[in-house]
Design a protein around this motif. Structure first.
Motif, short mmCIF file in Angstrom:
data_model
loop_
_atom_site.label_atom_id
_atom_site.label_comp_id
_atom_site.label_asym_id
_atom_site.label_seq_id
_atom_site.Cartn_x
_atom_site.Cartn_y
_atom_site.Cartn_z
N CYS A 50 115.66 -21.45 45.39
CA CYS A 50 114.27 -21.79 45.70
C CYS A 50 114.26 -22.70 46.92
CB CYS A 50 113.68 -22.52 44.48
SG CYS A 50 112.01 -23.10 44.72
N HIS B 299 111.45 -24.61 47.77
CA HIS B 299 110.36 -25.60 47.73
C HIS B 299 110.85 -27.03 47.97
CE1 HIS B 299 107.10 -22.96 46.79
NE2 HIS B 299 107.58 -22.59 45.62
N CYS C 157 111.57 -29.53 45.71
CA CYS C 157 111.01 -30.61 44.86
C CYS C 157 112.10 -31.66 44.60
CB CYS C 157 110.54 -30.06 43.53
SG CYS C 157 109.38 -28.71 43.70
N CYS D 122 114.07 -31.52 41.10
CA CYS D 122 114.51 -30.18 40.68
C CYS D 122 115.84 -30.22 39.91
CB CYS D 122 114.67 -29.29 41.91
SG CYS D 122 115.16 -27.62 41.49
S1 SF4 Z 1 111.52 -27.58 40.66
FE1 SF4 Z 1 110.74 -27.09 42.71
S2 SF4 Z 1 112.58 -26.68 43.95
FE2 SF4 Z 1 113.19 -26.54 41.79
S3 SF4 Z 1 113.00 -24.36 41.25
FE3 SF4 Z 1 111.08 -25.38 40.66
S4 SF4 Z 1 109.72 -25.10 42.42
FE4 SF4 Z 1 111.82 -24.73 43.13
#
Ligand code: SF4
Length: 274
Positions: free
Chosen positions: A21, A23, A25, A28
């Motif tokens: 992923c 993103h 975060c 995570c």
């Molecule tokens: S927590 Fe955020 S970085 Fe981790 S898999 Fe979920 S959306 Fe993706």
């Protein structure tokens, strides 16, 4: 190879035909796990590894692979490309192989609906789900715009056993709801105040709400307030929306966590909590 039984309380199994992923975060857990089990500097992927590297930094893995250390000791490589988006083609048939109905969290180690994910990967995951209609499938994204776009294009199946979740950590984040699809909110980690206003927090629009607090090193600094949880629960009660509280909420709510499921998400033999 089979579906994984999971400690995630609201699912019975996870299935990860896609991992990784972008993103980013900060909280995570999936990224930490993938990096921990990825090949180390002293290891390499087995020579017969079969994969395709896409232009956008994604990988397609055609068969299981092994990672080996300098001494030739090998083990199956669960995350050969660490947390880079990877499509495990060979895992597509796992739901079909499992005959016992399961509540499956699809892609717990990824965001299947991230902007970087090719349409083809999503369509092939849907196809695999369609081949195993005995299961309930729970999808979850931080990019609900992709659900909205796919829904407008007629590409988001509105099946009784497909559930589309949006992760929100505060009430101003966008989420997906629909008159035709099953939808839910995963409010985790709960990081900001929610008010008792369906129009403010969206709870009256979806079919289920999951609530959880942050876990790990930052947990004590980001512990949600009891009144935020009360606001969500009171709204849900008024709107008839079932609420599922994760174990992480026990310090805020107490031991009698709400563990409610929509009736359509229950498996044979399970009962609705009242
Ligand atoms: S927590 Fe955020 S970085 Fe981790 S898999 Fe979920 S959306 Fe993706």
């Amino acid at each position: 190879m089979s579906l994984h039984k999971t400690p995630i309380e609201w699912a019975t199994h996870t299935w990860n035909p896609v991992t990784g992923c972008n993103h980013g975060c900060p909280y995570c857990y999936a990224r930490s796990i993938a990096r921990r089990f990825a090949p180390k500097a002293t290891e390499h992927l087995a020579e017969d590894t079969s994969f395709t590297a896409e232009d956008n930094g994604c990988y397609v893995l055609h068969k299981p692979t092994r990672q080996e250390d300098a001494g030739g000791h090998g083990r199956t490589s669960p995350y050969p490309f660490a947390f880079s988006p990877t499509f495990f083609e060979y895992k597509l048939d796992l739901p079909e192989k499992c005959k016992t109905p399961a509540r499956i969290f699809v892609c717990s180690m990824a965001d299947l609906f991230g902007e970087w994910v090719p349409d083809e990967w999503i369509f092939r995951v849907f196809e695999a789900c369609l081949k195993a209609p005995q299961h309930k499938y729970l999808f979850l994204t931080k990019n609900p715009q992709r659900y909205i776009k796919m829904s407008k294009e007629g590409n988001l199946p509105d099946l009784a056993n497909f559930w589309y979740g949006s992760t929100t950590t505060d009430p101003d984040m966008e989420f997906f709801w629909s008159d035709w699809h099953n939808t839910f909110l995963s409010i985790e980690p709960l990081l900001a105040p929610f008010e008792e206003e369906p129009s403010h927090n969206g709870i009256g629009l979806v079919d289920w709400a999951i609530i959880g607090a942050e876990t790990g090193p930052g947990a004590s600094r980001h512990r949600p307030k009891r009144e935020w949880v009360d606001a969500i629960v009171n709204t849900a009660r008024r709107e008839g929306v079932p609420v599922y509280m994760k174990d992480s909420l026990a310090e805020v709510w107490g031991p009698d966590l709400l563990r409610e499921f929509p009736a359509d998400l229950l498996l044979p033999g399970e009962e609705v909590q009242v």
